[in-house]
Design an enzyme around this catalytic site. Structure first.
Site, mmCIF file in Angstrom:
data_model
loop_
_atom_site.group_PDB
_atom_site.id
_atom_site.type_symbol
_atom_site.label_atom_id
_atom_site.label_comp_id
_atom_site.label_asym_id
_atom_site.label_seq_id
_atom_site.Cartn_x
_atom_site.Cartn_y
_atom_site.Cartn_z
ATOM 1 C CG ASP A 141 -34.205 -36.541 -22.370
ATOM 2 O OD1 ASP A 141 -35.150 -37.040 -21.728
ATOM 3 O OD2 ASP A 141 -33.024 -36.616 -21.997
ATOM 4 C CG ASP A 167 -32.961 -35.849 -16.477
ATOM 5 O OD1 ASP A 167 -32.763 -34.961 -15.639
ATOM 6 O OD2 ASP A 167 -33.960 -36.599 -16.457
#
Length: 273
Positions: A31, A33
């Site tokens: 991922d 963020d």
């Protein structure tokens, strides 16, 4: 955005997760963020500004329904990891506020779910002008080490800004593929906890989930990875504390770490196909 760097021809590698048996891996999907780039706090602050403005317009501020948005717990439980429109709908529904869905081109406001999502994006873009997003310090060496080990690496994010932020921070050049919110919209992929985003990213690395690891900081993303059948699901709890770690484990994380520093040391070359 995808780079043709021979991801499909990476040698197999093995990661040694907690437990007695190593697992064979060919790829790691991160991922973006909160895992690769320090943007989760900027997102949370932008959501707070957008939601609080709408709560003032839609609810009695003295009622539980109208209390200000909690950019800690409520952000993590209801918004983090979801697409903008799903994050807006999730929070509003939790407060008993049911707005018309509207359309993706709705201007920023509080009349529709898409308008609230657009207000958040407006706040996020404004915040980026004041506070450029930084890369977590251990990320470049982590990605270099994984690539030296022959492991394909990619980033996946529901945010439409993730691709440009990864490129601006020069993290994108260390990745074999990036699938962000712009691609999610183009392909019509459903939001997490559906695993579609992660499955598409693994596909671009020519690595099945059963031979891939997924690294996530959001509970809904961990749940998506587990649903997608990823061989190893690593939760990242950068804030530390037992509550955050327990939340990630409850959603299916095999292990929880506070940063990525130890990840390359747990990878060695394997002899698999």
């Amino acid at each position: 955005m995808e780079r043709s760097t021979g991801a499909g021809t990476h040698e197999q590698a093995t990661v040694e997760p907690p437990g007695p048996r190593p697992r064979s891996l060919r790829a790691v999907v991160f991922d973006a963020d909160g895992v690769l780039i320090d943007s989760a706090g900027v997102h949370a602050a932008a959501w707070k500004r957008a939601f609080d403005a709408c709560l003032r317009a839609l609810a009695d501020r003295d009622s539980p329904q109208g209390r200000p948005f909690d950019d800690g717990d409520e952000y993590r439980r209801l918004v983090d990891g979801r697409s903008r429109v799903e994050g807006a709908r999730s929070f509003l529904t939790s407060r008993g506020l049911y707005l018309p869905l509207g359309a993706p081109d709705d201007p920023p406001g509080c009349d529709t779910v898409w308008a609230v999502a657009a207000r958040k994006d407006q706040m996020f873009v404004a915040a980026l002008r004041e506070r450029p997003v930084r890369v977590f310090p251990e990320v470049p060496e982590t990605l270099h080490a994984l690539r030296r080990a022959g492991v394909a690496c990619a980033a996946a994010s529901a945010s439409r800004h993730a691709g440009e932020l990864l490129a601006a921070s020069r993290v994108a050049e260390l990745l074999d593929a990036v699938v962000d919110g712009t691609e999610v919209a183009r392909l019509g992929l459903p939001s997490k906890p559906d695993p579609a985003l992660f499955l598409e990213t693994a596909r671009r690395l020519a690595a099945p989930p059963s031979a891939s690891a997924l690294v996530e900081d959001a509970a809904v993303g961990v749940e998506a990875a587990r649903r997608g059948g990823f061989a190893l699901v690593i939760g990242v709890n950068r804030a530390g504390g037992r509550a955050g770690a327990d939340r990630l484990r409850a959603c299916g994380a095999d292990t929880v770490v506070e940063n990525l520093t130890g990840l390359p040391g747990r990878i060695r070359r394997g002899s698999g196909p």
